[in-house]
Design a protein around this motif. Structure first.
Motif, PDB file in Angstrom:
ATOM      1  N   ASN A  33      -8.341   4.403  -4.649  1.00 26.73           N
ATOM      2  CA  ASN A  33      -9.159   5.554  -4.261  1.00 26.73           C
ATOM      3  C   ASN A  33      -9.874   6.080  -5.504  1.00 26.73           C
ATOM      4  OD1 ASN A  33     -10.220   7.962  -3.408  1.00 26.73           O
ATOM      5  ND2 ASN A  33      -8.273   8.879  -2.834  1.00 26.73           N
ATOM      6  N   ASP A  49       0.734   7.114  -7.462  1.00 27.66           N
ATOM      7  CA  ASP A  49       2.158   6.844  -7.243  1.00 27.66           C
ATOM      8  C   ASP A  49       2.669   6.010  -8.413  1.00 27.66           C
ATOM      9  OD1 ASP A  49       4.651   5.852  -6.438  1.00 27.66           O
ATOM     10  OD2 ASP A  49       4.050   5.732  -4.330  1.00 27.66           O
ATOM     11  N   CYS A  55       0.822  -1.205   0.000  1.00 28.81           N
ATOM     12  CA  CYS A  55       0.000   0.000   0.000  1.00 28.81           C
ATOM     13  C   CYS A  55       0.857   1.256   0.000  1.00 28.81           C
ATOM     14  CB  CYS A  55      -0.935   0.015   1.204  1.00 28.81           C
ATOM     15  SG  CYS A  55      -0.108   0.122   2.789  1.00 28.81           S
ATOM     16  N   ASP A  56       0.175   2.382  -0.259  1.00 27.89           N
ATOM     17  CA  ASP A  56       0.814   3.694  -0.162  1.00 27.89           C
ATOM     18  C   ASP A  56       1.310   3.907   1.258  1.00 27.89           C
ATOM     19  OD1 ASP A  56      -0.088   4.184  -2.714  1.00 27.89           O
ATOM     20  OD2 ASP A  56      -1.540   5.712  -2.153  1.00 27.89           O
ATOM     21  N   LYS A  57       2.309   4.758   1.412  1.00 27.72           N
ATOM     22  CA  LYS A  57       2.824   5.081   2.746  1.00 27.72           C
ATOM     23  C   LYS A  57       1.745   5.709   3.617  1.00 27.72           C
ATOM     24  CE  LYS A  57       7.536   5.631   1.194  1.00 27.72           C
ATOM     25  NZ  LYS A  57       8.637   6.532   0.929  1.00 27.72           N
ATOM     26  N   GLU A  58       0.861   6.513   3.000  1.00 29.69           N
ATOM     27  CA  GLU A  58      -0.192   7.195   3.762  1.00 29.69           C
ATOM     28  C   GLU A  58      -1.164   6.209   4.402  1.00 29.69           C
ATOM     29  OE1 GLU A  58       0.402   7.944   0.482  1.00 29.69           O
ATOM     30  OE2 GLU A  58       1.494   9.809   0.748  1.00 29.69           O
ATOM     31  N   LEU A  59      -1.356   5.059   3.781  1.00 29.54           N
ATOM     32  CA  LEU A  59      -2.301   4.072   4.296  1.00 29.54           C
ATOM     33  C   LEU A  59      -1.674   3.107   5.293  1.00 29.54           C
ATOM     34  CD1 LEU A  59      -4.113   3.089   0.985  1.00 29.54           C
ATOM     35  CD2 LEU A  59      -5.039   4.450   2.847  1.00 29.54           C
ATOM     36  N   GLN A 117      -3.887   4.907  -2.745  1.00 29.51           N
ATOM     37  CA  GLN A 117      -4.651   6.115  -2.451  1.00 29.51           C
ATOM     38  C   GLN A 117      -4.271   7.240  -3.409  1.00 29.51           C
ATOM     39  OE1 GLN A 117      -4.644   7.232   1.661  1.00 29.51           O
ATOM     40  NE2 GLN A 117      -5.355   9.285   1.249  1.00 29.51           N
ATOM     41  N   ASN A 118      -2.975   7.365  -3.687  1.00 27.59           N
ATOM     42  CA  ASN A 118      -2.486   8.448  -4.540  1.00 27.59           C
ATOM     43  C   ASN A 118      -1.900   7.901  -5.830  1.00 27.59           C
ATOM     44  OD1 ASN A 118      -3.001  10.611  -2.646  1.00 27.59           O
ATOM     45  ND2 ASN A 118      -1.383   9.697  -1.424  1.00 27.59           N
ATOM     46  N   ASN A 168       0.038   3.033   8.256  1.00 25.65           N
ATOM     47  CA  ASN A 168      -0.226   3.020   9.701  1.00 25.65           C
ATOM     48  C   ASN A 168      -1.665   2.677  10.031  1.00 25.65           C
ATOM     49  OD1 ASN A 168       2.416   3.655  10.274  1.00 25.65           O
ATOM     50  ND2 ASN A 168       2.036   5.849  10.352  1.00 25.65           N
ATOM     51  N   SER A 169      -2.609   3.288   9.336  1.00 28.93           N
ATOM     52  CA  SER A 169      -4.013   3.008   9.646  1.00 28.93           C
ATOM     53  C   SER A 169      -4.399   1.591   9.223  1.00 28.93           C
ATOM     54  CB  SER A 169      -4.928   4.041   8.985  1.00 28.93           C
ATOM     55  OG  SER A 169      -4.752   4.059   7.587  1.00 28.93           O
ATOM     56  N   ASN A 188      -9.808   9.838  -6.598  1.00 26.79           N
ATOM     57  CA  ASN A 188      -8.612  10.405  -7.207  1.00 26.79           C
ATOM     58  C   ASN A 188      -8.666  10.128  -8.714  1.00 26.79           C
ATOM     59  OD1 ASN A 188      -5.984  10.849  -8.211  1.00 26.79           O
ATOM     60  ND2 ASN A 188      -5.075  10.390  -6.226  1.00 26.79           N
TER      61      ASN A 188
END
Length: 90
Positions: A58, A42, A6-10, A39-40, A12-13, A61
């Motif tokens: 996402n 990338d 996954c994206d880095k933004e996703l 999500q983005n 942790n959650s 996007n």
């Protein structure tokens, strides 16, 4: 065990969600995975998507959805935009 990239933004959650729900899965940054969560837009991830993986993207996007338009993988869009859930949207 299910392997998820996954994206880095996703990260942790998603890790918290996996632990809370006791899902037999692990997050990986390797090239060996079953599901790719994006999500983005990338380009590094998109251009290196494993052939048989499932992509969850996402749908809000637009650039990301358009980038995945030529992808031959199974793509699932999630979000609130009109394209999400529309099988002809991609």
């Amino acid at each position: 065990m299910l392997k998820i990239r996954c994206d880095k933004e996703l990260g942790n959650s998603l890790e918290s969600f996996i632990k809370t729900m006791k899902i037999p899965a692990e997050i990986t940054q390797s090239d060996i995975y079953d599901i790719c969560l994006i999500q983005n837009n990338d380009s590094v991830i998109i251009h290196n998507i494993k052939e048989n993986s499932i992509i969850i993207a996402n749908g809000d996007n637009h650039d990301l959805v358009m980038s995945l338009g030529e992808c031959r993988n199974t793509v699932i869009t999630c979000g609130f935009s009109g394209i999400c859930g529309d099988p002809n949207g991609m």
